[in-house]
Motif scaffolding. Structure first.
Motif, mmCIF file in Angstrom:
data_model
loop_
_atom_site.group_PDB
_atom_site.id
_atom_site.type_symbol
_atom_site.label_atom_id
_atom_site.label_comp_id
_atom_site.label_asym_id
_atom_site.label_seq_id
_atom_site.Cartn_x
_atom_site.Cartn_y
_atom_site.Cartn_z
ATOM 1 N N TYR A 169 101.463 129.634 -22.550
ATOM 2 C CA TYR A 169 101.557 128.350 -21.864
ATOM 3 C C TYR A 169 102.221 127.338 -22.787
ATOM 4 O O TYR A 169 102.085 127.418 -24.010
ATOM 5 N N TYR A 170 102.910 126.379 -22.179
ATOM 6 C CA TYR A 170 103.598 125.323 -22.929
ATOM 7 C C TYR A 170 103.148 123.966 -22.411
ATOM 8 O O TYR A 170 103.001 123.766 -21.204
ATOM 9 N N THR A 171 102.886 123.047 -23.345
ATOM 10 C CA THR A 171 102.582 121.663 -22.994
ATOM 11 C C THR A 171 103.451 120.764 -23.860
ATOM 12 O O THR A 171 103.628 121.025 -25.052
ATOM 13 N N ARG B 208 102.530 124.459 -18.455
ATOM 14 C CA ARG B 208 103.378 125.331 -17.644
ATOM 15 C C ARG B 208 103.254 126.730 -18.214
ATOM 16 O O ARG B 208 103.217 126.908 -19.442
ATOM 17 N N GLU B 209 103.181 127.718 -17.338
ATOM 18 C CA GLU B 209 103.117 129.097 -17.800
ATOM 19 C C GLU B 209 104.518 129.549 -18.169
ATOM 20 O O GLU B 209 105.463 129.364 -17.402
ATOM 21 N N LEU C 114 99.319 126.958 -11.984
ATOM 22 C CA LEU C 114 100.185 126.226 -12.906
ATOM 23 C C LEU C 114 101.658 126.459 -12.583
ATOM 24 O O LEU C 114 102.041 127.558 -12.189
ATOM 25 N N PRO C 115 102.492 125.444 -12.796
ATOM 26 C CA PRO C 115 103.927 125.659 -12.636
ATOM 27 C C PRO C 115 104.430 126.590 -13.732
ATOM 28 O O PRO C 115 103.806 126.726 -14.786
ATOM 29 N N ALA C 116 105.551 127.226 -13.495
ATOM 30 C CA ALA C 116 106.120 128.158 -14.461
ATOM 31 C C ALA C 116 107.382 127.560 -15.067
ATOM 32 O O ALA C 116 108.037 126.706 -14.466
ATOM 33 N N VAL C 117 107.704 128.007 -16.263
ATOM 34 C CA VAL C 117 108.951 127.636 -16.926
ATOM 35 C C VAL C 117 109.504 128.901 -17.583
ATOM 36 O O VAL C 117 108.746 129.668 -18.193
ATOM 37 N N SER D 198 99.052 118.501 -19.327
ATOM 38 C CA SER D 198 99.573 119.434 -18.324
ATOM 39 C C SER D 198 100.093 120.671 -19.055
ATOM 40 O O SER D 198 100.402 120.607 -20.252
#
Length: 173
Positions: free
Chosen positions: A155-157, A165-166, A79-82, A163
């Motif tokens: 995680y955020y959606t 993002r971690e 997963l992509p990170a933020v 989708s």
């Protein structure tokens, strides 16, 4: 002369019963526990009616059941990170509420997130919890969520589970 209605034939009744049992079994394996749209249904589209009065053509195109082979196992590294600092202010407020143990503004905050979409790493039921991130201008819960795992992962959606993002915690927190 009064005509009596014909008696139903036992074979016909047995066939109808089997059809109903099959339809109910299919519906039960494809329904969401939390309610709302069926898992995997894109937002903004209508989900098919889930009643026992399905048409014969509906039975030929039944929703596939969720099996262990539905999707490959994922890891958080997929997963992509933020960064937490880059999240919207409403998401940062929700994270602060989570860390403080509430109170939460929505009744469903803290409910089990079942990961039907299989985007997050697979874990046993009850491992993940979801929290609503308020969306300005929305009259309902909107599409934004924070999902946390028992192991501390977050995680955020912003697109209602399509989708994720971690969330990477800031160093100065």
């Amino acid at each position: 002369m009064i005509q009596r209605p014909a008696r139903p034939r036992p074979a016909l009744l047995a066939g109808l019963c089997l059809l109903l049992v099959g339809l109910l079994a299919g519906l039960l394996t494809g329904c969401s526990v939390e309610g709302g749209a069926a898992p995997g249904t894109p937002t903004g589209t209508a989900s098919p009616s889930r009643t026992a009065t399905a048409t014969p053509s509906r039975t030929a195109t039944a929703t596939p059941s969720r099996t262990a082979t539905a999707a490959p196992s994922r890891t958080a590294a997929d997963l992509p990170a933020v960064r937490e600092a880059d999240l919207p202010p409403e998401a940062r407020k929700t994270l602060a509420l989570i860390r403080g143990g509430g109170p939460f503004p929505y009744a469903k905050d803290g409910a089990v997130f079942s990961n039907f979409e299989r985007i997050l790493p697979r874990r046993e039921r009850g491992y993940y919890r979801e929290y609503t991130v308020r969306t300005p201008g929305e009259r309902d819960r909107g599409a934004r969520r924070i999902v946390t795992g028992r192991g501390g992962e977050t995680y955020y959606t912003d697109d209602h589970y399509q989708s994720f993002r971690e969330v990477v915690a800031d160093e100065n927190r």
